[in-house]
Design a protein around this motif. Structure first.
Motif, PDB file in Angstrom:
ATOM      1  N   ILE A  55      14.974 -28.933  12.910  1.00  0.00           N
ATOM      2  CA  ILE A  55      14.412 -28.172  14.020  1.00  0.00           C
ATOM      3  C   ILE A  55      13.884 -29.154  15.062  1.00  0.00           C
ATOM      4  O   ILE A  55      12.962 -29.922  14.800  1.00  0.00           O
ATOM      5  N   GLN A  56      14.497 -29.097  16.240  1.00  0.00           N
ATOM      6  CA  GLN A  56      14.076 -29.946  17.351  1.00  0.00           C
ATOM      7  C   GLN A  56      12.818 -29.361  17.986  1.00  0.00           C
ATOM      8  O   GLN A  56      12.606 -28.140  17.948  1.00  0.00           O
ATOM      9  N   PRO A  57      11.984 -30.198  18.595  1.00  0.00           N
ATOM     10  CA  PRO A  57      10.833 -29.669  19.330  1.00  0.00           C
ATOM     11  C   PRO A  57      11.300 -28.690  20.411  1.00  0.00           C
ATOM     12  O   PRO A  57      12.275 -28.949  21.111  1.00  0.00           O
ATOM     13  N   GLY A  58      10.643 -27.541  20.483  1.00  0.00           N
ATOM     14  CA  GLY A  58      11.023 -26.516  21.454  1.00  0.00           C
ATOM     15  C   GLY A  58      11.924 -25.448  20.868  1.00  0.00           C
ATOM     16  O   GLY A  58      12.094 -24.379  21.461  1.00  0.00           O
ATOM     17  N   ASP A  59      12.542 -25.713  19.715  1.00  0.00           N
ATOM     18  CA  ASP A  59      13.437 -24.743  19.075  1.00  0.00           C
ATOM     19  C   ASP A  59      12.766 -23.975  17.936  1.00  0.00           C
ATOM     20  O   ASP A  59      13.432 -23.288  17.178  1.00  0.00           O
ATOM     21  N   GLU A  60      11.454 -24.082  17.812  1.00  0.00           N
ATOM     22  CA  GLU A  60      10.768 -23.495  16.662  1.00  0.00           C
ATOM     23  C   GLU A  60      10.964 -21.980  16.575  1.00  0.00           C
ATOM     24  O   GLU A  60      11.308 -21.456  15.517  1.00  0.00           O
ATOM     25  N   PHE A  94      13.287 -19.989  18.007  1.00  0.00           N
ATOM     26  CA  PHE A  94      14.683 -19.639  17.748  1.00  0.00           C
ATOM     27  C   PHE A  94      15.061 -19.952  16.299  1.00  0.00           C
ATOM     28  O   PHE A  94      15.767 -19.185  15.654  1.00  0.00           O
ATOM     29  N   SER A  95      14.574 -21.055  15.782  1.00  0.00           N
ATOM     30  CA  SER A  95      14.881 -21.450  14.406  1.00  0.00           C
ATOM     31  C   SER A  95      14.308 -20.456  13.405  1.00  0.00           C
ATOM     32  O   SER A  95      14.948 -20.127  12.404  1.00  0.00           O
ATOM     33  N   MET A  96      13.090 -19.971  13.670  1.00  0.00           N
ATOM     34  CA  MET A  96      12.505 -18.970  12.767  1.00  0.00           C
ATOM     35  C   MET A  96      13.359 -17.704  12.764  1.00  0.00           C
ATOM     36  O   MET A  96      13.631 -17.124  11.718  1.00  0.00           O
ATOM     37  N   PHE A  97      13.823 -17.284  13.940  1.00  0.00           N
ATOM     38  CA  PHE A  97      14.693 -16.112  14.035  1.00  0.00           C
ATOM     39  C   PHE A  97      16.010 -16.352  13.278  1.00  0.00           C
ATOM     40  O   PHE A  97      16.480 -15.493  12.541  1.00  0.00           O
ATOM     41  N   ALA A  98      16.582 -17.547  13.449  1.00  0.00           N
ATOM     42  CA  ALA A  98      17.843 -17.881  12.768  1.00  0.00           C
ATOM     43  C   ALA A  98      17.665 -17.860  11.254  1.00  0.00           C
ATOM     44  O   ALA A  98      18.528 -17.366  10.519  1.00  0.00           O
ATOM     45  N   MET A  99      16.540 -18.375  10.761  1.00  0.00           N
ATOM     46  CA  MET A  99      16.299 -18.381   9.315  1.00  0.00           C
ATOM     47  C   MET A  99      16.089 -16.965   8.791  1.00  0.00           C
ATOM     48  O   MET A  99      16.612 -16.606   7.731  1.00  0.00           O
ATOM     49  N   GLU A 100      15.347 -16.144   9.533  1.00  0.00           N
ATOM     50  CA  GLU A 100      15.132 -14.770   9.101  1.00  0.00           C
ATOM     51  C   GLU A 100      16.461 -14.017   9.047  1.00  0.00           C
ATOM     52  O   GLU A 100      16.703 -13.227   8.136  1.00  0.00           O
ATOM     53  N   SER A 101      17.347 -14.274  10.006  1.00  0.00           N
ATOM     54  CA  SER A 101      18.666 -13.630  10.015  1.00  0.00           C
ATOM     55  C   SER A 101      19.528 -14.114   8.851  1.00  0.00           C
ATOM     56  O   SER A 101      20.207 -13.324   8.203  1.00  0.00           O
ATOM     57  N   LYS A 102      19.502 -15.402   8.601  1.00  0.00           N
ATOM     58  CA  LYS A 102      20.336 -15.981   7.539  1.00  0.00           C
ATOM     59  C   LYS A 102      19.909 -15.499   6.163  1.00  0.00           C
ATOM     60  O   LYS A 102      20.736 -15.249   5.298  1.00  0.00           O
ATOM     61  N   TYR A 103      18.614 -15.360   5.951  1.00  0.00           N
ATOM     62  CA  TYR A 103      18.107 -15.056   4.617  1.00  0.00           C
ATOM     63  C   TYR A 103      17.620 -13.620   4.473  1.00  0.00           C
ATOM     64  O   TYR A 103      16.627 -13.358   3.818  1.00  0.00           O
TER      65      TYR A 103
END
Length: 189
Positions: A126-131, A133-142
């Motif tokens: 997770i790059q700085p600034g993508d926190e 979006f990354s949380m949304f991506a993880m919730e979608s994936k799992y």
């Protein structure tokens, strides 16, 4: 006396370059040292990889690429850091691959002794600034079943505060800081 180098060592480099088309030479050297190769063998393997056009070396001699047209600036820092992490824990991993369907899930690791559909852990970068979006991506994936453990590679410790919601939803095992030369700092959650 000329030392024979097994072709499997050269093909190992080719396989990793398929997952990550730009690799720092020091990462490849560390990988080969872990396999018990001497400095002379490592130099020979790298030279043969280039001579056989399995890999291409950039002018600085610091990177190997999968093809001549790949620019070193196309390097994915998350994949490189995930590979350094994989190298650090290699003894506990039987198999790995980098997922292409989700840019935030860089490495998915399994153990042959476990059920093939049950991942041991995933590694996110997770790059700085993508926190967010990354949380949304993880919730979608799992949505259905998260892996037993999740490691998250971050660039700085300030990101942990921004990712605090993940700690409530998932089993975040550890956050990692990975330097360009492969030094890993494990940060307990």
């Amino acid at each position: 006396m000329v030392e024979m180098i097994p072709q499997s060592d050269i093909f190992d480099i080719a396989n990793v370059l398929k997952d990550c088309p730009v690799l720092p030479v020091n990462l490849i050297e560390a990988f080969l040292r872990r396999k018990g190769k001497t400095p002379v063998q490592i130099e020979t393997i790298l030279r043969q990889s280039v001579r056989k056009k399995i890999a291409y070396c950039d002018p600085s001699k610091k990177f190997l690429t999968e093809a001549k047209f790949i620019n070193v600036s196309d390097m994915n820092p998350g994949k490189i850091k995930a590979l350094w992490f994989m190298l650090d824990i290699r003894d506990s991993v039987q198999q790995y691959f980098i997922q292409n369907d989700n840019p935030h899930v860089l490495t998915f690791m399994k153990n042959h002794s476990d059920n093939d559909d049950d991942p041991i852990f995933d590694v996110f970068y997770i790059q700085p600034g993508d926190e967010n979006f990354s949380m949304f991506a993880m919730e979608s994936k799992y949505k259905e079943k998260p892996p037993r453990k999740i490691f998250i590679i971050i660039e700085n410790k300030d990101q942990i505060r921004k990712l605090s919601r993940l700690n409530q939803i998932f089993d975040i095992y550890e956050y990692l800081l990975v330097s360009a030369d492969g030094k890993i700092e494990y940060i307990d959650v």
